[in-house]
Design a protein around this motif. Structure first.
Motif, PDB file in Angstrom:
ATOM      1  N   LYS A  35      79.864  63.298  88.244  1.00 10.54           N
ATOM      2  CA  LYS A  35      79.425  63.628  86.889  1.00 10.54           C
ATOM      3  C   LYS A  35      78.003  63.180  86.583  1.00 10.54           C
ATOM      4  O   LYS A  35      77.286  63.857  85.837  1.00 10.54           O
ATOM      5  CB  LYS A  35      80.397  63.023  85.860  1.00 10.54           C
ATOM      6  CG  LYS A  35      81.744  63.731  85.822  1.00 10.54           C
ATOM      7  CD  LYS A  35      82.673  63.115  84.789  1.00 10.54           C
ATOM      8  CE  LYS A  35      83.996  63.854  84.720  1.00 10.54           C
ATOM      9  NZ  LYS A  35      84.942  63.240  83.752  1.00 10.54           N
TER      10      LYS A  35
ATOM     11  N   LYS B 112      85.469  64.134  91.851  1.00 10.32           N
ATOM     12  CA  LYS B 112      85.195  64.726  90.544  1.00 10.32           C
ATOM     13  C   LYS B 112      84.523  63.758  89.571  1.00 10.32           C
ATOM     14  O   LYS B 112      83.497  64.075  88.962  1.00 10.32           O
ATOM     15  CB  LYS B 112      86.492  65.262  89.941  1.00 10.32           C
ATOM     16  CG  LYS B 112      86.316  65.955  88.600  1.00 10.32           C
ATOM     17  CD  LYS B 112      87.576  66.716  88.203  1.00 10.32           C
ATOM     18  CE  LYS B 112      88.786  65.798  88.087  1.00 10.32           C
ATOM     19  NZ  LYS B 112      89.984  66.535  87.607  1.00 10.32           N
ATOM     20  N   GLU B 113      85.071  62.574  89.408  1.00 12.26           N
ATOM     21  CA  GLU B 113      84.521  61.613  88.447  1.00 12.26           C
ATOM     22  C   GLU B 113      83.158  61.091  88.902  1.00 12.26           C
ATOM     23  O   GLU B 113      82.243  60.903  88.091  1.00 12.26           O
ATOM     24  CB  GLU B 113      85.491  60.448  88.242  1.00 12.26           C
ATOM     25  CG  GLU B 113      86.776  60.833  87.529  1.00 12.26           C
ATOM     26  CD  GLU B 113      86.529  61.439  86.154  1.00 12.26           C
ATOM     27  OE1 GLU B 113      85.679  60.888  85.415  1.00 12.26           O
ATOM     28  OE2 GLU B 113      87.151  62.465  85.838  1.00 12.26           O
TER      29      GLU B 113
END
Length: 283
Positions: free
Chosen positions: A53, A49-50
């Protein structure tokens, strides 16, 4: 030209994180990265997820149920969802310098497929490189960790490949250098012509050699290369449940048929072996 990078994935998400970081630094960016997931137990989307980005390219995830090693089906799933003209297949346990895609692109040709040769790390070297990755060290620092004997082996492999490709070109062999799944690239249309990976292969072993042989039978030649700063295979233990006991004997039988009949496998992109399907999402 649109490049689709297809990464074979099964658990070990820390390796997937490393490969995504390598892809984000490329001098030539992919159009998309597709993670071909053979039934990992955790959520890849959540894990990355991170890191996702600031991706400047599309990221896709194709997932199938874990009922044993089915890399062939998983890779075919990814190709069916791909939008690129040129496919680069990578195993999740590879790390590489920022020029990898650029070097693949420079070698791209409609009558060839490209095979990446790498340095193979030991378990202790893998741990040391992992610590350097966490510190965001320069790629050149990773190469200092690898034993010099391994670097000599890489040169020998590349010399052997050139010799085998030469013998193939003068019809003394039925194929050139052996294809390995750690890294290779080809035009999508070539992959489609041979019907992709043969989904008869379940369990590790024989699937890459089979695909390579059919590409040679199609009439393609191969070029093998090492990136200017050699790419690295991150050591990991073999999963004994993922080996295919029948694959080697099956490959020998299929090899005879490929030689005299067809480069098109029965079960592949256009005729799926298993009917369980797959899940697809953009992440």
């Amino acid at each position: 030209m649109k490049i689709s990078v297809i990464v074979s994935v099964y658990n070990r998400f820390e390796y997937v994180l490393n490969i995504l970081r390598c892809l984000k630094t490329q001098t030539v960016k992919p159009y998309e990265v597709i993670f071909a997931d053979d039934g990992s137990k955790e959520s890849l989307k959540e894990f990355l997820k991170e890191e996702l980005k600031d991706c400047t390219f599309k990221v896709k995830h194709v997932y199938q149920e874990d009922i044993g090693f089915r890399k062939c089906k998983s890779c075919n799933n990814a190709v069916l969802e791909s939008e690129g003209d040129y496919l680069i297949f990578l195993d999740q346990d590879a790390i590489f310098p920022k020029t990898l895609l650029e070097e693949f692109l420079n070698l791209a040709s409609k009558d060839k497929f490209s095979i990446l040769r790498v340095l193979w790390s030991s378990d202790s070297e893998r741990k040391e490189i992992g610590a350097l990755i966490d510190k965001k060290a320069d790629y050149s620092e990773f190469l200092k960790v690898i034993n010099s004997d391994e670097k000599k082996k890489l040169k020998k492999y590349l010399f052997r490949d050139r010799y085998n490709n030469f013998r193939y070109s003068i019809k003394l062999r039925d194929r050139g250098a052996g294809l390995m799944g750690i890294g290779f690239g080809l035009y999508k249309e070539s992959y489609q012509k041979v019907n992709g990976y043969d989904e008869d292969y379940k369990g590790w072993g024989g699937e890459d050699a089979d695909l390579g042989l059919r590409l040679y039978k199609l009439g393609l030649k191969s070029v093998t290369f090492s990136t200017k700063q050699p790419s690295i295979h991150m050591c990991h233990p073999l999963d004994p449940t993922k080996t295919g006991d029948k694959n080697i004997s099956m490959f020998k039988e299929k090899k005879k048929r490929i030689r005299v009949q067809s480069y098109i496998c029965e079960y592949g992109l256009n005729n799926r072996k298993d009917e369980d399907g797959y899940l697809y999402e953009k992440i």
